[in-house]
Design a protein around this motif. Structure first.
Motif, short mmCIF file in Angstrom:
data_model
loop_
_atom_site.label_atom_id
_atom_site.label_comp_id
_atom_site.label_asym_id
_atom_site.label_seq_id
_atom_site.Cartn_x
_atom_site.Cartn_y
_atom_site.Cartn_z
N ALA A 124 35.41 30.53 1.00
CA ALA A 124 34.96 31.65 1.53
C ALA A 124 33.82 31.57 2.76
N GLU A 125 33.01 30.54 2.36
CA GLU A 125 32.30 30.01 3.52
C GLU A 125 32.84 29.53 4.99
N ALA A 126 33.85 28.79 4.55
CA ALA A 126 34.84 28.23 5.89
C ALA A 126 35.21 29.42 6.55
N LEU A 127 35.93 30.15 5.70
CA LEU A 127 36.65 31.61 6.06
C LEU A 127 35.67 32.46 7.10
N GLN A 128 34.43 32.60 6.34
CA GLN A 128 33.41 33.25 7.39
C GLN A 128 33.03 32.64 8.70
N TRP A 129 33.06 31.32 8.58
CA TRP A 129 32.61 30.58 9.97
C TRP A 129 33.85 30.98 10.65
N LEU A 130 34.81 30.91 10.30
CA LEU A 130 36.10 31.00 11.25
C LEU A 130 36.03 32.49 11.80
#
Length: 372
Positions: free
Chosen positions: A172-178
């Motif tokens: 989720a954190e990685a997706l938000q960064w992207l």
């Protein structure tokens, strides 16, 4: 986030991963211009004969799976041997059952190593896509930076990058960064993945930043509204300006995205959310963007039958009057006049199609002064 590069990647035609990394270093906090296009393989990719897809979608990716099966059946075969193997194949850009099955049939460690090599080193988009598909079939957290970086080239790699990230711990954190660094179709792929995850820690971002104003937001606006429980957030007395402004973008998008995603007609909390947005709007300082969003919403509510807006006639009329009461205040009139260039194409369209229907004073006054 940083990913270590290797000298061997540099050459007359750089790897797509290196291309993405260099652009990200120039634009670290936003979307890459033109989604990073043209890619390093642009000329070669454009010159190759078009690949015919089989008519039956159930067989998409089957030829890629055959190539992978043959490769993994040879213990000594190197990942570099696959660089040219997919140049003439039709490679799906989203998750594909045939490719996933081929990945699951092979040794897991070898599949991961092959996927990593293809993503990091290949200068052919088909090979990179297959490499990303192999990583998406796995769940190793160590691959997140690699997947995020290639995902910045989101028109081509966004679907698989989003799929790969949502399957990983910390996804989720990685997706938000992207999501904060992609636009257009790439934003659709990544925001939809965030909605599918429904992670609680993504809710504040979804409620305030998911929609960037692109018309493609229509594909996911309704998903954001429902996943993030917009009706609960916007009816709170302590709703902040970012939440209120983004709610305006969501409502404006949902008002007119038929054929793309959920419209107000099919959004049960529509009357409550519309009324709450209009009430909060009255307490905000006026800006041109807030004026335009509110006017576009009111225009849609006026132009369509109430049931198409998810409202009864009484609810619709009351909400429209609340919006108009704000828009006709002198400071709101001044804000839109100062913020919109009167010679722009949008100004002319807005004046003729929205302001005229709603009889907005900010524009009727300008017309009268022009006549005098």
């Amino acid at each position: 986030m940083s990913v270590t590069t290797e000298p061997e990647l540099l050459g007359p035609q750089i790897a797509l991963f290196e291309h993405a990394l260099r652009l990200h270093q120039q634009y670290p906090d936003g979307a890459l211009p033109r989604d990073g296009e043209p890619y390093p393989d642009h000329d070669h990719h454009r010159s190759r004969p078009s690949t015919r897809r089989v008519r039956d979608r159930r067989f998409y990716g089957a030829d890629v799976a055959v190539i992978l099966d043959e490769h993994f059946s040879q213990p000594d075969a190197q990942a570099s041997e696959l660089v040219d193997a997919f140049r003439d194949a039709y490679v799906p850009i989203d998750r594909n059952d045939h490719i996933v099955a081929a990945a699951l049939r092979a040794d897991r460690q070898r599949v991961r190593q092959t996927g990593r090599w293809l993503v990091r080193h290949s200068n052919d988009r088909n090979a990179v896509t297959v490499g990303l598909a192999l990583l998406a079939a796995d769940g190793a957290k160590d691959d997140i930076p690699l997947i995020q970086t290639i995902g910045l080239l989101s028109s081509q790699f966004g679907p698989l990058a989003a799929d790969a990230l949502q399957r990983r711990r910390g996804g989720a954190e990685a997706l938000q960064w992207l999501a904060e660094r992609v636009a257009g179709w790439g934003r659709v792929y990544v925001v939809e993945a965030l909605c599918r995850q429904g992670a609680a820690n993504s809710r504040p971002w979804l409620l305030r930043h998911a929609c960037d104003g692109d018309y493609l937001n229509g594909y996911f606006a309704g998903k954001v509204a429902t996943t993030a429980h917009l009706h609960e957030a916007i009816t709170s007395t302590d709703a902040d300006d970012d939440l209120i402004d983004h709610t305006g973008r969501l409502l404006r998008t949902m008002a007119d995205c038929g054929g793309m995603g959920m419209t107000l007609e099919h959004y049960p909390p529509a009357p409550v959310v519309l009324a709450a947005h209009a009430a909060h709007l009255a307490q905000q300082p006026p800006t041109a963007n807030r004026y335009i969003d509110a006017a576009m919403i009111a225009n849609y509510l006026t132009a369509k039958p109430p049931n198409r807006c998810g409202c009864t006639t009484e609810q619709r009329d009351r909400i429209v009057q609340r919006y108009l009461a704000v828009l006709d205040q002198p400071d709101w009139r001044d804000a839109v006049r100062a913020g919109l260039g009167p010679t722009s194409n949008f100004f002319a369209w807005f004046a003729d199609h929205v302001a005229a229907r709603l009889r907005l004073g900010a524009f009727s006054d300008l017309g009268e002064s022009d006549e005098r």
